[in-house]
Write a protein that holds these residues in place. Sequence first.
Motif, PDB file in Angstrom:
ATOM      1  N   LYS A  84     -17.753  26.336   6.750  1.00 28.50           N
ATOM      2  CA  LYS A  84     -18.345  28.465   6.905  1.00 28.50           C
ATOM      3  C   LYS A  84     -18.676  29.073   6.389  1.00 28.50           C
ATOM      4  O   LYS A  84     -18.184  29.671   5.844  1.00 28.50           O
ATOM      5  CB  LYS A  84     -18.007  28.751   8.243  1.00 28.50           C
ATOM      6  N   GLY A  85     -19.721  29.362   6.430  1.00 30.10           N
ATOM      7  CA  GLY A  85     -20.439  30.891   5.389  1.00 30.10           C
ATOM      8  C   GLY A  85     -20.552  30.405   4.249  1.00 30.10           C
ATOM      9  O   GLY A  85     -21.652  31.289   3.253  1.00 30.10           O
ATOM     10  N   GLU A  86     -20.862  29.067   3.617  1.00 26.52           N
ATOM     11  CA  GLU A  86     -21.176  28.868   2.283  1.00 26.52           C
ATOM     12  C   GLU A  86     -22.707  28.472   1.915  1.00 26.52           C
ATOM     13  O   GLU A  86     -22.905  28.174   3.006  1.00 26.52           O
ATOM     14  CB  GLU A  86     -20.010  27.904   1.843  1.00 26.52           C
TER      15      GLU A  86
ATOM     16  N   SER B 169     -19.651  31.748  -1.613  1.00 30.22           N
ATOM     17  CA  SER B 169     -19.669  31.925  -0.199  1.00 30.22           C
ATOM     18  C   SER B 169     -19.610  33.586  -0.889  1.00 30.22           C
ATOM     19  O   SER B 169     -18.350  34.324  -0.950  1.00 30.22           O
ATOM     20  CB  SER B 169     -18.600  31.799   0.076  1.00 30.22           C
TER      21      SER B 169
ATOM     22  N   ASP C 198     -18.662  36.151   1.178  1.00 36.54           N
ATOM     23  CA  ASP C 198     -17.349  36.390   1.758  1.00 36.54           C
ATOM     24  C   ASP C 198     -16.362  35.644   1.111  1.00 36.54           C
ATOM     25  O   ASP C 198     -14.421  36.895   1.324  1.00 36.54           O
ATOM     26  CB  ASP C 198     -17.123  35.550   3.376  1.00 36.54           C
TER      27      ASP C 198
END
Lengths: 247, 247
Positions: free
Chosen positions: B7-9, B24, B26
Motif C-alpha cells: 500500500k502506498g508504494e 513510497s 510516506d
Amino acid sequence: MTAILKKGERIDQLISQGIQIIQSPDVFSFSLDAVLLSNFPRLPKKGIIVDLCAGNGAVGLFISSKTQAKIIGIELQEKLADMAARSIQLNHLEQKVSIRQMDLKDSTNVIDPDSVDLVVCNPPYFKESALTNKNPNPHLAIARHEIHTTLEEVIETSAKLLKMNGRLALVHRPERFLEILQLMEKNRIAPKIIRFVYPKANKEANTILIEGIKDGKPNGIRFLPPLFVYGGDNQYLPEIREMLYGK
Amino acid sequence: MTAILKKGERIDQLISQGIQIIQSPDVFSFSLDAVLLSNFPRLPKKGIIVDLCAGNGAVGLFISSKTQAKIIGIELQEKLADMAARSIQLNHLEQKVSIRQMDLKDSTNVIDPDSVDLVVCNPPYFKESALTNKNPNPHLAIARHEIHTTLEEVIETSAKLLKMNGRLALVHRPERFLEILQLMEKNRIAPKIIRFVYPKANKEANTILIEGIKDGKPNGIRFLPPLFVYGGDNQYLPEIREMLYGK
C-alpha cells in the motif's frame, strides 16, 4: 620616473585598481594568485591589515583603495622589500601602506600582538626538501619554497598578530589543504570560507583560497562558488578579467 | 507486477541504469544525492561493496551493473529493508545484491572485518537535537536525522569493515566537512578525492562527495572539477541528466 627603477626592473600595472608596481623578472613578479588573494577576503573598513610574505608589495597595494585600514607588509628579502617601498612611493600611498623588511617571526616586535584585523598571505607553496627541484635563482626559490619560513610559522604568527575575531586569508595549493586545516585548528583559527580555483571548468582545482577567524566557532564553514580562470578558448573568464582590468 | 507492491508504494526507474526501484513517499524515496553517490567512487571490479544506511537499496542497485562485486546493503528500518529486498527481486539481482535489516554497528557480525573493498554511505545529514525541526514521519526523520546512528558510527564501522587500502565514499552536507575529516583521521581513513556539488554555478556548495582510503598516506588529496546541478534555465545540466537518463 626612470630614477625610481633599478637595473632589470620595470613598472607593470594592475589596471583594475589603478596601481603601478615595480617588478623584476630576475627577482620577483606578482602572480595571478596575488590578484586572487587581494579579491578574496572581506576587508575591514579600518584598523590594521598585515600582509605576510609581502614580496614586492602587490597584495597590500591591490587592496589599498578598498579600505581605510593601515596596511603593513612584512617581507624578508631586502631586494623585494625595497621594490615594495618604491612602489608605495610611486603610488603616493605612504600614508596608508608600509613595508618592513624582516623575518615574519619577528613581526610581533613591530606590530602589537592581538591588534590586527586581517592577515593576508601568499606564502611559499612548496615544502623545503633536498629532493625538490628548486629554482636556481635564490630570490625566486625563497619566494616559492619553504626555505626561510613554513606554513606552520605563517599560521602561528598570524594567530599571534590577530585580535579576537580577526581573520586570516591565505592562498595556497590544494595539496596542502589538510595541513592548513590542522594548523589553523592548532592555532585557534576556525576555517570559515573556502573557495576553490580551477584552471578550467573540467580540470581539478589547483589553487585554494581560505579564510579563518581567530577564536571563531568551529561550525558554519561555507564553500563559495568555484572560480574558473580560463574559458574553453584559453582566455581569462569575465570574473578574472574584471580582477585584472576592471569593469 | 502489482503483487510486489504494498500500500502506498510505486515503482520508479533510474533510466540510465535500467533499474526499477520500489518507493513510497510516506516511507522513503531516493534523492538525487543517492544518484550522485552512485556515480562518484571508483568501483572495485570484484570483491565486496557495502552500502551503509542503504534505505530502499537505491545506491547498491544503481552501481550493480558497473561491477562484479557482491553488494550488501545494511538498513536499520524494517519497512525500508523490505522495499529494498523486493526491488532486488524485481531487477533479478538476487545473485549480486542483498540487503540485511540491522543496526550498522552490528554489521561486523555478518560481514568479516577488514574484508570490504568499498563502503558507500548516504547517511542521515542532520545532528539529532531537541531543537531541530524533525519530520513528524518517523521513517523520514530516521533517514534524515542522526536518531539511530551518527557520522562517527558510520565512519568507525566503515573503518572496521574495510580492508587495508579499501575505500569509503560518502555524500554529505558541506557544513559537516571538518567533522568528516576529523573522524576520518581518527579512524585511519585518509581523504583522497573530494568533489563539491553546487546547485548552480553562482551558488555556494550544498553537497560534498568525499572518498578516503583506509591506511592511505595522508597526502595527495585531489579536488575534482565542481559539479553543478541546474543551469540558468533551472533544468538539469548534461552531467546530471546523463546520471539520470543515460546518454
